[in-house]
Motif scaffolding. Structure first.
Motif, short mmCIF file in Angstrom:
data_model
loop_
_atom_site.label_atom_id
_atom_site.label_comp_id
_atom_site.label_asym_id
_atom_site.label_seq_id
_atom_site.Cartn_x
_atom_site.Cartn_y
_atom_site.Cartn_z
N ALA A 40 0.82 -1.21 0.00
CA ALA A 40 0.00 0.00 0.00
C ALA A 40 0.85 1.26 0.00
N TRP A 44 4.33 4.52 -3.65
CA TRP A 44 4.30 5.98 -3.62
C TRP A 44 5.59 6.57 -3.07
N SER A 74 -1.17 -0.66 -4.77
CA SER A 74 -1.71 -0.17 -3.49
C SER A 74 -3.05 -0.83 -3.19
#
Length: 94
Positions: A40, A44, A74
């Motif tokens: 998750a 990023w 994610s």
């Protein structure tokens, strides 16, 4: 109102069967949580596209840098978190 009382000589589930199942549940839930959090959050972070493996292959770097692919990973992480939580909540010793 009458209540059912189990006879004293009725066999209960032995510890030999309960504890391995509990241990496997704990291991599975911890594994799902760790993998889910990593999937998750990691897409990023900068390391997602700047690690040595991805830097060798520019096409792979472009593919992994796509926001749709990042969101896909994610989402898989969130599903993995949900599976771990669901297994922990719905555990029964039947």
């Amino acid at each position: 109102m009458l209540a059912y009382v189990r006879p004293a000589d009725a066999p209960t589930q032995s510890h030999r069967r309960v504890w391995p199942r509990r241990l496997m549940l704990i291991i599975f839930v911890v594994f799902c949580m760790e993998v889910g959090i990593m999937l998750a959050v990691l897409p990023w972070k900068g390391v997602w596209t700047t690690n040595p493996l991805v830097l060798r292959y520019p096409e792979l770097r472009a593919f992994l840098g796509n926001f749709f692919v990042r969101g896909l990973f994610s989402g898989l992480g969130l599903v993995d978190l949900w599976i771990g939580i669901w297994e922990a909540v719905h555990y029964s010793e039947d």
